[in-house]
Design a protein around this motif. Structure first.
Motif, PDB file in Angstrom:
ATOM      1  N   PRO A 182      13.766  86.226 -13.849  1.00  0.00           N
ATOM      2  CA  PRO A 182      13.960  85.698 -15.204  1.00  0.00           C
ATOM      3  C   PRO A 182      12.813  84.817 -15.675  1.00  0.00           C
ATOM      4  O   PRO A 182      12.405  84.886 -16.842  1.00  0.00           O
ATOM      5  CB  PRO A 182      15.259  84.882 -15.090  1.00  0.00           C
ATOM      6  CG  PRO A 182      15.935  85.406 -13.881  1.00  0.00           C
ATOM      7  CD  PRO A 182      14.846  85.797 -12.942  1.00  0.00           C
ATOM      8  N   TYR A 183      12.270  83.986 -14.780  1.00  0.00           N
ATOM      9  CA  TYR A 183      11.215  83.051 -15.178  1.00  0.00           C
ATOM     10  C   TYR A 183       9.908  83.788 -15.456  1.00  0.00           C
ATOM     11  O   TYR A 183       9.204  83.472 -16.426  1.00  0.00           O
ATOM     12  CB  TYR A 183      11.031  81.991 -14.089  1.00  0.00           C
ATOM     13  CG  TYR A 183      12.283  81.202 -13.837  1.00  0.00           C
ATOM     14  CD1 TYR A 183      12.591  80.086 -14.607  1.00  0.00           C
ATOM     15  CD2 TYR A 183      13.187  81.579 -12.849  1.00  0.00           C
ATOM     16  CE1 TYR A 183      13.751  79.361 -14.405  1.00  0.00           C
ATOM     17  CE2 TYR A 183      14.364  80.859 -12.639  1.00  0.00           C
ATOM     18  CZ  TYR A 183      14.635  79.759 -13.418  1.00  0.00           C
ATOM     19  OH  TYR A 183      15.796  79.054 -13.211  1.00  0.00           O
ATOM     20  N   PHE A 236      15.654  86.866 -25.277  1.00  0.00           N
ATOM     21  CA  PHE A 236      15.696  86.948 -23.820  1.00  0.00           C
ATOM     22  C   PHE A 236      16.463  85.776 -23.235  1.00  0.00           C
ATOM     23  O   PHE A 236      17.314  85.937 -22.343  1.00  0.00           O
ATOM     24  CB  PHE A 236      14.263  86.990 -23.281  1.00  0.00           C
ATOM     25  CG  PHE A 236      14.152  87.212 -21.806  1.00  0.00           C
ATOM     26  CD1 PHE A 236      14.155  88.492 -21.274  1.00  0.00           C
ATOM     27  CD2 PHE A 236      14.025  86.139 -20.929  1.00  0.00           C
ATOM     28  CE1 PHE A 236      14.039  88.705 -19.905  1.00  0.00           C
ATOM     29  CE2 PHE A 236      13.904  86.333 -19.566  1.00  0.00           C
ATOM     30  CZ  PHE A 236      13.910  87.626 -19.052  1.00  0.00           C
ATOM     31  N   MET A 237      16.176  84.561 -23.732  1.00  0.00           N
ATOM     32  CA  MET A 237      16.824  83.360 -23.215  1.00  0.00           C
ATOM     33  C   MET A 237      18.317  83.346 -23.527  1.00  0.00           C
ATOM     34  O   MET A 237      19.131  82.889 -22.720  1.00  0.00           O
ATOM     35  CB  MET A 237      16.159  82.125 -23.803  1.00  0.00           C
ATOM     36  CG  MET A 237      14.749  81.875 -23.300  1.00  0.00           C
ATOM     37  SD  MET A 237      14.716  81.360 -21.571  1.00  0.00           S
ATOM     38  CE  MET A 237      15.451  79.733 -21.702  1.00  0.00           C
ATOM     39  N   LEU A 238      18.690  83.857 -24.701  1.00  0.00           N
ATOM     40  CA  LEU A 238      20.103  83.868 -25.074  1.00  0.00           C
ATOM     41  C   LEU A 238      20.915  84.718 -24.114  1.00  0.00           C
ATOM     42  O   LEU A 238      21.963  84.281 -23.604  1.00  0.00           O
ATOM     43  CB  LEU A 238      20.253  84.397 -26.502  1.00  0.00           C
ATOM     44  CG  LEU A 238      21.688  84.544 -27.019  1.00  0.00           C
ATOM     45  CD1 LEU A 238      22.380  83.184 -27.053  1.00  0.00           C
ATOM     46  CD2 LEU A 238      21.701  85.185 -28.406  1.00  0.00           C
ATOM     47  N   SER A 239      20.451  85.924 -23.847  1.00  0.00           N
ATOM     48  CA  SER A 239      21.194  86.785 -22.920  1.00  0.00           C
ATOM     49  C   SER A 239      21.098  86.260 -21.501  1.00  0.00           C
ATOM     50  O   SER A 239      22.038  86.397 -20.703  1.00  0.00           O
ATOM     51  CB  SER A 239      20.670  88.220 -22.991  1.00  0.00           C
ATOM     52  OG  SER A 239      19.274  88.273 -22.759  1.00  0.00           O
ATOM     53  N   PHE A 283      17.368  96.060 -16.237  1.00  0.00           N
ATOM     54  CA  PHE A 283      16.094  95.385 -16.478  1.00  0.00           C
ATOM     55  C   PHE A 283      14.949  96.399 -16.556  1.00  0.00           C
ATOM     56  O   PHE A 283      14.065  96.299 -17.427  1.00  0.00           O
ATOM     57  CB  PHE A 283      15.835  94.372 -15.361  1.00  0.00           C
ATOM     58  CG  PHE A 283      14.531  93.633 -15.464  1.00  0.00           C
ATOM     59  CD1 PHE A 283      14.401  92.558 -16.330  1.00  0.00           C
ATOM     60  CD2 PHE A 283      13.439  94.002 -14.695  1.00  0.00           C
ATOM     61  CE1 PHE A 283      13.199  91.867 -16.431  1.00  0.00           C
ATOM     62  CE2 PHE A 283      12.233  93.321 -14.794  1.00  0.00           C
ATOM     63  CZ  PHE A 283      12.115  92.249 -15.663  1.00  0.00           C
ATOM     64  N   ILE A 284      14.951  97.368 -15.661  1.00  0.00           N
ATOM     65  CA  ILE A 284      13.906  98.404 -15.649  1.00  0.00           C
ATOM     66  C   ILE A 284      13.939  99.213 -16.946  1.00  0.00           C
ATOM     67  O   ILE A 284      12.908  99.414 -17.601  1.00  0.00           O
ATOM     68  CB  ILE A 284      14.089  99.336 -14.429  1.00  0.00           C
ATOM     69  CG1 ILE A 284      13.867  98.561 -13.131  1.00  0.00           C
ATOM     70  CG2 ILE A 284      13.135 100.526 -14.516  1.00  0.00           C
ATOM     71  CD1 ILE A 284      14.361  99.289 -11.903  1.00  0.00           C
ATOM     72  N   ALA A 285      15.132  99.684 -17.309  1.00  0.00           N
ATOM     73  CA  ALA A 285      15.266 100.504 -18.517  1.00  0.00           C
ATOM     74  C   ALA A 285      14.846  99.723 -19.763  1.00  0.00           C
ATOM     75  O   ALA A 285      14.136 100.242 -20.634  1.00  0.00           O
ATOM     76  CB  ALA A 285      16.704 100.994 -18.657  1.00  0.00           C
ATOM     77  N   ALA A 286      15.265  98.456 -19.844  1.00  0.00           N
ATOM     78  CA  ALA A 286      14.928  97.639 -21.011  1.00  0.00           C
ATOM     79  C   ALA A 286      13.431  97.319 -21.052  1.00  0.00           C
ATOM     80  O   ALA A 286      12.834  97.264 -22.135  1.00  0.00           O
ATOM     81  CB  ALA A 286      15.733  96.348 -21.001  1.00  0.00           C
ATOM     82  N   GLN A 332      16.974  93.269 -21.762  1.00  0.00           N
ATOM     83  CA  GLN A 332      16.196  92.911 -20.587  1.00  0.00           C
ATOM     84  C   GLN A 332      16.700  91.605 -19.985  1.00  0.00           C
ATOM     85  O   GLN A 332      16.798  91.455 -18.755  1.00  0.00           O
ATOM     86  CB  GLN A 332      14.715  92.779 -20.966  1.00  0.00           C
ATOM     87  CG  GLN A 332      13.781  92.666 -19.771  1.00  0.00           C
ATOM     88  CD  GLN A 332      12.358  92.345 -20.182  1.00  0.00           C
ATOM     89  OE1 GLN A 332      12.130  91.575 -21.111  1.00  0.00           O
ATOM     90  NE2 GLN A 332      11.389  92.921 -19.490  1.00  0.00           N
ATOM     91  N   GLY A 333      17.052  90.644 -20.837  1.00  0.00           N
ATOM     92  CA  GLY A 333      17.605  89.387 -20.357  1.00  0.00           C
ATOM     93  C   GLY A 333      18.946  89.565 -19.673  1.00  0.00           C
ATOM     94  O   GLY A 333      19.236  88.911 -18.672  1.00  0.00           O
ATOM     95  N   ILE A 334      19.760  90.486 -20.218  1.00  0.00           N
ATOM     96  CA  ILE A 334      21.052  90.771 -19.570  1.00  0.00           C
ATOM     97  C   ILE A 334      20.822  91.299 -18.165  1.00  0.00           C
ATOM     98  O   ILE A 334      21.516  90.922 -17.211  1.00  0.00           O
ATOM     99  CB  ILE A 334      21.858  91.786 -20.410  1.00  0.00           C
ATOM    100  CG1 ILE A 334      22.235  91.182 -21.761  1.00  0.00           C
ATOM    101  CG2 ILE A 334      23.112  92.238 -19.654  1.00  0.00           C
ATOM    102  CD1 ILE A 334      22.933  92.160 -22.689  1.00  0.00           C
ATOM    103  N   GLY A 335      19.841  92.187 -18.020  1.00  0.00           N
ATOM    104  CA  GLY A 335      19.539  92.719 -16.699  1.00  0.00           C
ATOM    105  C   GLY A 335      19.008  91.658 -15.760  1.00  0.00           C
ATOM    106  O   GLY A 335      19.459  91.536 -14.616  1.00  0.00           O
ATOM    107  N   ALA A 336      18.052  90.857 -16.239  1.00  0.00           N
ATOM    108  CA  ALA A 336      17.453  89.817 -15.401  1.00  0.00           C
ATOM    109  C   ALA A 336      18.482  88.791 -14.957  1.00  0.00           C
ATOM    110  O   ALA A 336      18.374  88.205 -13.870  1.00  0.00           O
ATOM    111  CB  ALA A 336      16.313  89.141 -16.153  1.00  0.00           C
TER     112      ALA A 336
END
Length: 417
Positions: free
Chosen positions: A21-22, A53-56, A84-87, A107-111
Motif C-alpha cells: 500500500p505504501y 487510493f487512500m479512501l479504499s 491489485f494486479i488487474a487494477a 487498486q486500493g481495495i486490492g492493496a
C-alpha cells in the motif's frame, strides 16, 4: 515447499506484503504532472487518484479483517493481490482521468488485503516475538517509502508513467505466486462457513467493547496522527517556507524514515534483552511528545534553525519506531481469534486520525511558519502519551489482575472450572 515462519524469507515476504500500500502511494508521486499531461488534465486533478487510493485503502480492511478471521488469511491475500494486479494493468491502460480514478480506487481495495499481515503475525507469534516481527515489517515499509519515489522517477524517465503501474502489476504477480505456492495458511483455527453480516458486526463490537484493545487502538491512532502531521507539514515548511529544494527535503524525509527503522530495530534488540513492551512504549511515546513540544516551543519563539528542527523530527520518528511494534502487538494480544478484525480496526482508525491531522496542518498552514505542523504534532503526541498512561496501561493491568484472580479461583475450586 512452504516458507517457514521463523525464516528470514518469511519475514521478507511479510515486509513486502505490508509495503504494497505504501509503495502504491509514493511510487506514483513523481508522475502526477506527466500523467496529467498525457490525459489532458492538471497535475492537481491527477492528485485525486491518491485520494481514491487512500479512501479504499482505509475502508476495505474493515471487510477483509473479519473475512480473514472466518475463511483464513491466504484466500484474502490471494484475492486482494489478484485484484491489485488487474487494477494496476487497468491504470496503465487508462485513457481518461475517470477511468484512472476508478482503477486506482479498485487498486486500493486490492492493496488493502495486505493489512492482514499483522493478523498473520498474531497467528504465529506472541509477546516479544510478535513485537520483533512487527518491528521488522516497519523497517521494510520505511525502506519502500524511501525507495519508491526514486524508482517512480526512474521508471517515468525510462518508459513513461504507464510503466509505473505495469511495475506494480509485476510486483503484485510475484507476490501472488509466492502466496499461492509457498505460503501456508496461518489462521488454522478459523471456522469455515458462510460469512454473515452479523459476523462482521459482532467482531467489531467485540473490538470496540474490549477495554484494552480499544485503548491501544486509540494510542496508536494518536501516534499515527503525529506522523501524518509531520509528513504533510514538513514538505510545506521546508520547501514552501524555508525554501529548500525538493532534493534537500528528500534527504530530510529519508533521515526521518531511517530513524523510524532505527527505533523499530532497537526495540527488537532491547526486547530480546528482556526490556518489557510497556517500558519501551512509554519511552517511545515520551520521546515523541518531548520532541514535538520542543518543536512547538521553538515555533512560538520564532527560532527554527534547520539542523535543530531536523534533529527533533528525527527524535519524533525514533519514538514512533520504538512505540508502534508494542502498540500493535498489545492491541491484538487479547483477541487472537479475531486478530484480522482487530488489525483492520486499528489500521482504519489510524488512517482516519491521520487524515484529520493532515487536513488540519494543510488548512492552517500560514505559508511562513511551521506552527500548524508543530501544534498538531504536539497535541497528537501528547494525547497518545496521556491515553497510554491514564487509559491503556491501567486497563491492561486490571485485565491482567482479573486473569490472575480467575486462575487462582479455578485452582481453589477445580469442580467449578
Amino acid at each position: 515447499m512452504r516458507i517457514e515462519p521463523d525464516s528470514f524469507a518469511f519475514t521478507l515476504l511479510l515486509g513486502a506484503l505490508a509495503a504494497v500500500p505504501y509503495s502504491g502511494i509514493d511510487i506514483n508521486l513523481p508522475a502526477l504532472a506527466a500523467t496529467g499531461a498525457a490525459l489532458g488534465v492538471s497535475a492537481s486533478d491527477v492528485g485525486l487518484t491518491m485520494s481514491a487510493f487512500m479512501l479504499s485503502l482505509a475502508t476495505a480492511p474493515l471487510i477483509y479483517g473479519p473475512v480473514s478471521d472466518r475463511i483464513g488469511r491466504k484466500p484474502v491475500l490471494a484475492f486482494g493481490l489478484a485484484l491489485f494486479i488487474a487494477a494496476s494493468i487497468g491504470c496503465a491502460l487508462a485513457a481518461s482521468l475517470p477511468v484512472l480514478l476508478l482503477c486506482r480506487f479498485v487498486q486500493g481495495i486490492g492493496a488493502a488485503a495486505t493489512a492482514t499481515t499483522f493478523a498473520i503475525i498474531r497467528d504465529l507469534f506472541d509477546g516479544d516475538a510478535a513485537r520483533g516481527k512487527i518491528g521488522n515489517i516497519m523497517v521494510a515499509v520505511n525502506v519502500a517509502t524511501v525507495i519508491a519515489p526514486t524508482a517512480g522517477a526512474a521508471l517515468l524517465a525510462a518508459a513513461g508513467w504507464q510503466s509505473i503501474y505495469a511495475t506494480q502489476a509485476a510486483v503484485g504477480f510475484m507476490l501472488l505466486v509466492v502466496v499461492m505456492f509457498r505460503f501456508a495458511e496461518t489462521a488454522a483455527d478459523a471456522p469455515s462457513g458462510r460469512m454473515m453480516p452479523s459476523t462482521v458486526i459482532d467482531s467489531y463490537r467485540r473490538v470496540l467493547m474490549h477495554p484494552v484493545s480499544l485503548a491501544y487502538i486509540l494510542v496508536g491512532a494518536a501516534g499515527g496522527a503525529t506522523v501524518f502531521a509531520y509528513v504533510t507539514g514538513a514538505s510545506l515548511f521546508f520547501v514552501g517556507a524555508v525554501g529548500l529544494s525538493p532534493a534537500q527535503y528528500g534527504l530530510i524525509f529519508s533521515a526521518c524514515s531511517a530513524s523510524v527503522m532505527a527505533g523499530a530495530l532497537l526495540d527488537g534488540q532491547l526486547g530480546r534483552r528482556g526490556i518489557s513492551s510497556g517500558h519501551m512504549l512509554a519511552i517511545g511515546l515520551t520521546l515523541s511528545s518531548a520532541a514535538s513540544l520542543a518543536l512547538l516551543a521553538m515555533t512560538l519563539a520564532g527560532w527554527m534553525p534547520t539542523a535543530v528542527v531536523v534533529a527533533l523530527l528525527m527524535a519524533v520518528a525514533l519514538g514512533f519506531g520504538l512505540s508502534v511494534p508494542n502498540v500493535m502487538s498489545t492491541t491484538m494480544q487479547h483477541l487472537p481469534d479475531i486478530a484480522g478484525a482487530v488489525s483492520a480496526a486499528a489500521g482504519s482508525i489510524q488512517l482516519i486520525a491521520g487524515a484529520i491531522s493532515s487536513g488540519l496542518v494543510a488548512v492552517r498552514f500560514d505559508g511562513r511558519t511551521a506552527l500548524s505542523m508543530t501544534a498538531v504534532m504536539a497535541a497528537s503526541s501528547l494525547l497518545a502519551l496521556v491515553l497510554y498512561v491514564l487509559v491503556a496501561r491501567p486497563a491492561d493491568r486490571r485485565l491482567h489482575a482479573q486473569t490472575i484472580d480467575a486462575g487462582a479461583a479455578a485452582i481453589r475450586n477445580p469442580t467449578r472450572s
